[in-house]
Design a protein around this motif. Structure first.
Motif, short mmCIF file in Angstrom:
data_model
loop_
_atom_site.label_atom_id
_atom_site.label_comp_id
_atom_site.label_asym_id
_atom_site.label_seq_id
_atom_site.Cartn_x
_atom_site.Cartn_y
_atom_site.Cartn_z
N PHE A 42 4.33 38.20 -43.78
CA PHE A 42 3.38 37.09 -43.79
C PHE A 42 4.06 35.77 -44.17
O PHE A 42 3.92 34.75 -43.47
CB PHE A 42 2.25 37.39 -44.78
N ASN A 43 4.83 35.80 -45.26
CA ASN A 43 5.49 34.58 -45.71
C ASN A 43 6.58 34.13 -44.74
O ASN A 43 6.83 32.93 -44.60
CB ASN A 43 6.09 34.79 -47.10
N ILE A 57 4.59 43.55 -46.52
CA ILE A 57 3.53 42.67 -46.01
C ILE A 57 3.79 41.22 -46.40
O ILE A 57 3.62 40.29 -45.59
CB ILE A 57 2.15 43.13 -46.54
N SER A 58 4.23 41.01 -47.65
CA SER A 58 4.51 39.67 -48.13
C SER A 58 5.65 39.01 -47.35
O SER A 58 5.56 37.85 -46.97
CB SER A 58 4.85 39.71 -49.62
N PHE A 82 3.40 46.12 -50.48
CA PHE A 82 3.14 44.72 -50.79
C PHE A 82 4.34 43.84 -50.43
O PHE A 82 4.18 42.74 -49.90
CB PHE A 82 2.82 44.55 -52.29
N ALA A 85 -3.92 38.28 -53.38
CA ALA A 85 -4.38 39.54 -52.78
C ALA A 85 -3.79 40.75 -53.50
O ALA A 85 -4.51 41.67 -53.89
CB ALA A 85 -4.01 39.56 -51.30
N SER A 86 -2.46 40.72 -53.70
CA SER A 86 -1.83 41.85 -54.37
C SER A 86 -2.28 41.95 -55.82
O SER A 86 -2.48 43.06 -56.35
CB SER A 86 -0.30 41.71 -54.31
N ALA A 118 1.07 30.01 -49.05
CA ALA A 118 1.27 31.33 -48.45
C ALA A 118 1.67 32.35 -49.50
O ALA A 118 1.10 33.45 -49.58
CB ALA A 118 2.34 31.25 -47.36
N ASN A 119 2.64 31.99 -50.34
CA ASN A 119 3.06 32.91 -51.40
C ASN A 119 1.96 33.12 -52.42
O ASN A 119 1.78 34.22 -52.96
CB ASN A 119 4.32 32.36 -52.08
N ALA A 149 -1.24 32.99 -51.82
CA ALA A 149 -2.28 33.84 -51.22
C ALA A 149 -1.90 35.31 -51.30
O ALA A 149 -2.75 36.17 -51.61
CB ALA A 149 -2.50 33.43 -49.76
N THR A 150 -0.63 35.63 -51.03
CA THR A 150 -0.19 37.03 -51.15
C THR A 150 -0.22 37.49 -52.61
O THR A 150 -0.54 38.65 -52.90
CB THR A 150 1.22 37.22 -50.58
N SER A 151 0.09 36.57 -53.54
CA SER A 151 0.01 36.91 -54.97
C SER A 151 -1.43 37.20 -55.37
O SER A 151 -1.70 38.12 -56.15
CB SER A 151 0.58 35.77 -55.82
#
Length: 276
Positions: free
Chosen positions: A216-217, A212-213, A209, A247-248, A240-241, A243-245
């Motif tokens: 991506f970020n 990937i974060s 995670f 998903a994870s 962006a942050n 969205a990763t939060s």
């Protein structure tokens, strides 16, 4: 039946995909929006969260905005706790309504905060016990490298402790044990037989995670940089942050629920076999 992490992963993803629309809504409200709010309310957070920021500037900003940042971050963390709990209740076996799931998420916030505090205390005590003899040996030998080497067992201890307590939230949400001590002890009991497998599983998942974060970020951050340091740039970075939060968060919730489901089933099977 034995504990199978591949099955845990598959079951966790199935739980998420089967409830994806509702999970996106809950994660959007409790994970995405708080992250965006953090960036907009505390603009300095973008600098503090940038892994490539100048350490000297970072230290100066941290000293200047530490108070407001901790207050805002603490409040948003509590909101995110409620979101994790609501998502877990929603995909749990009881199949509650959205309103009931949200209520279950709110209920566990005080207990989750207490568990986090107890985790921090246990970490500090454990780290002191591990580092003390290493520091004494390093001092006697006149070497500082031994202290750096001592960080490794401390990290292993933290990962182990987190793995052993990883089912505390599922226990509170799915079993209704809101007493934080009871939830922690139940998590310890459930994870005992497979503690090292569970620890390694969460470490690998966390590292994945993070990587990937960062990728991506980092890519989105380049786009945000084109807009300077204004509101649009902060909004892009926050989304962006967030969205990763999201998903994870959904994946972690699904996997933790599936892990609890399988270990609880194994516990019941063990009890049944004992009395038959």
């Amino acid at each position: 039946m034995s504990f199978d992490l591949n099955m845990v992963w598959s079951r966790g993803i199935k739980l998420v995909s089967g409830n994806l629309q509702l999970l996106i809504v809950i994660a959007g409200v409790f994970l995405l929006l708080p992250t965006v709010a953090l960036y907009l309310l505390v603009p300095e957070f973008q600098t503090l969260a940038d892994p490539g920021a100048d350490p000297q500037i970072l230290a100066e900003r941290m000293n200047e905005f530490l108070g407001p940042l901790l207050g805002t971050f603490g409040l948003l963390t509590l909101i995110q706790f409620a979101g994790y709990g609501a998502m877990m209740a929603l995909i749990g076996p009881d199949r509650p309504t959205v309103a009931q799931a949200l209520g279950a998420g709110v209920k566990i916030v005080p207990s989750t905060l207490m568990i986090l505090i107890l985790f921090g205390i246990a970490y500090m005590i454990g780290a002191m016990i591990i580092m003390l003899p290493i520091a004494l040996i390093a001092g006697a030998a006149g070497s500082s490298s031994a202290v750096l080497i001592g960080i490794v067992p401390v990290l292993v201890f933290v990962a182990w402790l987190a793995g052993r307590l990883s089912l505390s939230m599922p226990v509170m949400v799915l079993e209704g044990k809101l007493n934080p001590i009871s939830a922690m002890l139940t998590s310890f009991r459930m994870t005992k037989a497979y503690q090292w497998q569970i620890m390694l599983f969460w470490v690998v998942l966390t590292v994945a995670f993070i990587v990937i974060s960062l990728l991506f970020n980092g890519g989105v951050g380049l786009i945000a940089a084109l807009f300077g340091t204004g509101t649009i740039a902060l909004l892009i970075a926050g989304l962006a942050n967030g969205a990763t939060s999201m998903a994870s968060g959904m994946i972690i919730t699904g996997v933790a629920t599936a892990m609890h489901e399988q270990l609880a089933g194994l516990s019941l099977s063990t009890i049944k076999d004992t009395f038959e």
